[in-house]
Design a protein around this motif. Sequence first.
Motif, PDB file in Angstrom:
ATOM      1  N   GLY A   1      15.128   9.741  -8.220  1.00 58.63           N
ATOM      2  CA  GLY A   1      13.970   8.861  -8.298  1.00 58.63           C
ATOM      3  C   GLY A   1      13.905   7.905  -7.121  1.00 58.63           C
ATOM      4  O   GLY A   1      12.848   7.704  -6.510  1.00 58.63           O
ATOM      5  N   GLY A   2      15.052   7.308  -6.776  1.00 58.00           N
ATOM      6  CA  GLY A   2      15.076   6.385  -5.650  1.00 58.00           C
ATOM      7  C   GLY A   2      14.756   7.052  -4.329  1.00 58.00           C
ATOM      8  O   GLY A   2      14.044   6.490  -3.481  1.00 58.00           O
ATOM      9  N   SER A   3      15.264   8.273  -4.134  1.00 58.65           N
ATOM     10  CA  SER A   3      15.021   8.972  -2.872  1.00 58.65           C
ATOM     11  C   SER A   3      13.563   9.360  -2.703  1.00 58.65           C
ATOM     12  O   SER A   3      13.015   9.308  -1.588  1.00 58.65           O
ATOM     13  CB  SER A   3      15.908  10.223  -2.788  1.00 58.65           C
ATOM     14  OG  SER A   3      17.273   9.862  -2.743  1.00 58.65           O
ATOM     15  N   GLN A   4      12.910   9.747  -3.792  1.00 56.67           N
ATOM     16  CA  GLN A   4      11.492  10.076  -3.694  1.00 56.67           C
ATOM     17  C   GLN A   4      10.672   8.844  -3.327  1.00 56.67           C
ATOM     18  O   GLN A   4       9.749   8.911  -2.516  1.00 56.67           O
ATOM     19  CB  GLN A   4      11.001  10.654  -5.023  1.00 56.67           C
ATOM     20  CG  GLN A   4      11.497  12.057  -5.321  1.00 56.67           C
ATOM     21  CD  GLN A   4      11.046  13.073  -4.292  1.00 56.67           C
ATOM     22  OE1 GLN A   4       9.884  13.080  -3.889  1.00 56.67           O
ATOM     23  NE2 GLN A   4      11.950  13.916  -3.866  1.00 56.67           N
ATOM     24  N   ALA A   5      11.007   7.712  -3.923  1.00 51.99           N
ATOM     25  CA  ALA A   5      10.318   6.477  -3.559  1.00 51.99           C
ATOM     26  C   ALA A   5      10.604   6.104  -2.105  1.00 51.99           C
ATOM     27  O   ALA A   5       9.722   5.636  -1.376  1.00 51.99           O
ATOM     28  CB  ALA A   5      10.750   5.347  -4.495  1.00 51.99           C
ATOM     29  N   ALA A   6      11.853   6.323  -1.658  1.00 49.35           N
ATOM     30  CA  ALA A   6      12.236   5.957  -0.299  1.00 49.35           C
ATOM     31  C   ALA A   6      11.540   6.825   0.741  1.00 49.35           C
ATOM     32  O   ALA A   6      11.288   6.366   1.865  1.00 49.35           O
ATOM     33  CB  ALA A   6      13.753   6.069  -0.141  1.00 49.35           C
ATOM     34  N   LEU A   7      11.246   8.090   0.404  1.00 50.16           N
ATOM     35  CA  LEU A   7      10.506   8.931   1.350  1.00 50.16           C
ATOM     36  C   LEU A   7       9.157   8.312   1.683  1.00 50.16           C
ATOM     37  O   LEU A   7       8.724   8.296   2.849  1.00 50.16           O
ATOM     38  CB  LEU A   7      10.310  10.328   0.764  1.00 50.16           C
ATOM     39  CG  LEU A   7      11.539  11.237   0.732  1.00 50.16           C
ATOM     40  CD1 LEU A   7      11.208  12.540  -0.001  1.00 50.16           C
ATOM     41  CD2 LEU A   7      12.038  11.520   2.138  1.00 50.16           C
ATOM     42  N   ILE A   8       8.470   7.804   0.671  1.00 52.47           N
ATOM     43  CA  ILE A   8       7.189   7.148   0.899  1.00 52.47           C
ATOM     44  C   ILE A   8       7.398   5.849   1.671  1.00 52.47           C
ATOM     45  O   ILE A   8       6.674   5.547   2.626  1.00 52.47           O
ATOM     46  CB  ILE A   8       6.491   6.870  -0.449  1.00 52.47           C
ATOM     47  CG1 ILE A   8       6.250   8.180  -1.195  1.00 52.47           C
ATOM     48  CG2 ILE A   8       5.190   6.114  -0.249  1.00 52.47           C
ATOM     49  CD1 ILE A   8       5.760   8.001  -2.613  1.00 52.47           C
ATOM     50  N   ALA A   9       8.418   5.087   1.270  1.00 50.19           N
ATOM     51  CA  ALA A   9       8.675   3.807   1.910  1.00 50.19           C
ATOM     52  C   ALA A   9       9.017   3.963   3.388  1.00 50.19           C
ATOM     53  O   ALA A   9       8.548   3.178   4.227  1.00 50.19           O
ATOM     54  CB  ALA A   9       9.813   3.082   1.189  1.00 50.19           C
ATOM     55  N   SER A  10       9.822   4.968   3.728  1.00 46.31           N
ATOM     56  CA  SER A  10      10.208   5.144   5.130  1.00 46.31           C
ATOM     57  C   SER A  10       9.005   5.509   5.990  1.00 46.31           C
ATOM     58  O   SER A  10       8.875   5.029   7.127  1.00 46.31           O
ATOM     59  CB  SER A  10      11.299   6.209   5.248  1.00 46.31           C
ATOM     60  OG  SER A  10      10.840   7.467   4.793  1.00 46.31           O
TER      61      SER A  10
END
Length: 432
Positions: free
Chosen positions: A33-42
């Motif tokens: 879940g965190g990595s999917q959110a981080a893809l958008i954030a990056s």
Amino acid sequence: MTTAADRSRRPRRPAWAGRNYSLLTAAAFLTNGGSQAALIASAFAVLEAGGDSGDVGLVAAARTLPLVLFLLIGGAVADRLPRHRVMVAANALNCVSQGVFAVLVLAGEPRLWQMMLLTALGGTGQAFFSPAAEGMLLSSVHGEQAGRAFAVFRMAMQGAALGGAALGGALVAAVGPGWVLAADAAAFAVAGALRSFLDVSHIPPRAPGAGLLADLREGWREFAGRPWLWGIVTQFAVANAVIGAADAVYGPLVARDHLGGAGPWGLALAFFGAGTVGGALLMTRWKPRRLLLAGTLCVFPMALPAAALAVPAPVGVLCAVMFTAGATVEVFGVSWMTALHQEIPEEKLSRVSAYDWFGSVALLPVATSLAGPAESAFGRTAALWGCAALVVVVTAAVLCVPDVRRLRRRTTTVVQGAAGSADAESPVGGLG
């Protein structure tokens, strides 16, 4: 006072959901879940720092390149060292890289080279983590309920990815990408702590090996000696590449020109995610006897999204197609994990998983980089039909491999040894 009767009424975990399995599932839920959110954030961090779409692509490529380069080494290391230690070390690297990325974004304007370097460190951690994690998961499940366990695990993963993408987009808009990256770093820290409690006492001690290169050669022999294994990995090397190009490059363009913009495309991707959860839920109940035959037949619908974009189909039809593709690819995914669990010796699981991961991602950068020239040369519609056709062709080709059609689910206890998997009693399934 708690009585014995009260304790007996408490819900109990299923027999297949042991301590290691529960820890692995909880940790994977957090990091996925965190990595999917981080893809958008990056991506938004790059754009807010003044970058353009090309810079976003460079940051994404910086993660993929070390993933491809170090996957095979990561698999050999994970079969040589205790897997949970490799996983915790990789989580620590991801935590630090995402934490520094978050600090740079929150402090001001990060430079492109800094974002690329930190993303590359995250990709390196993933290269060592993925084979170790898959080997650890496959070795934590036993018995006839392995398929159900893998289905529940994948359902948790896909649900986390779906929720992480939705929540990540909302949080980036509300608090900015820096805080989302910080939350992802925290998720890696918590997940690493959970994984440090994994029990590896059931795994036989590793015999001293002849070296890393010898381990890689041994893994290659295990991989190359099984036609069903290298055949399907080759199939997905092509299928993942063209599907990735269709989704990442052509999908947004078709949505912009014909479907009404980013909103409908995001909705279609959400339906794909929902389909994966539905497919995993189905596999908690369905146990196809011919594992790889059922799974491979369910790969054909993966050609439908590219075909729908080629038409282009209305948004409602595209969403239905994406849901179907997501559901059927999960049928394959659970069947594939069950086959690996059943057929590959425990001490070689991570190396075989590394070859599997390598095949899955190796051609993806090539396909995405060639998507633009292919559109210029043949037109977008023809390129999309070509993507769909390639999925159909490679899937039909792998069905010509006899072992893919014949490998069956075993229903007796399996004992894994250095020479491969063998039933403790007379085999019910197997090849032939």
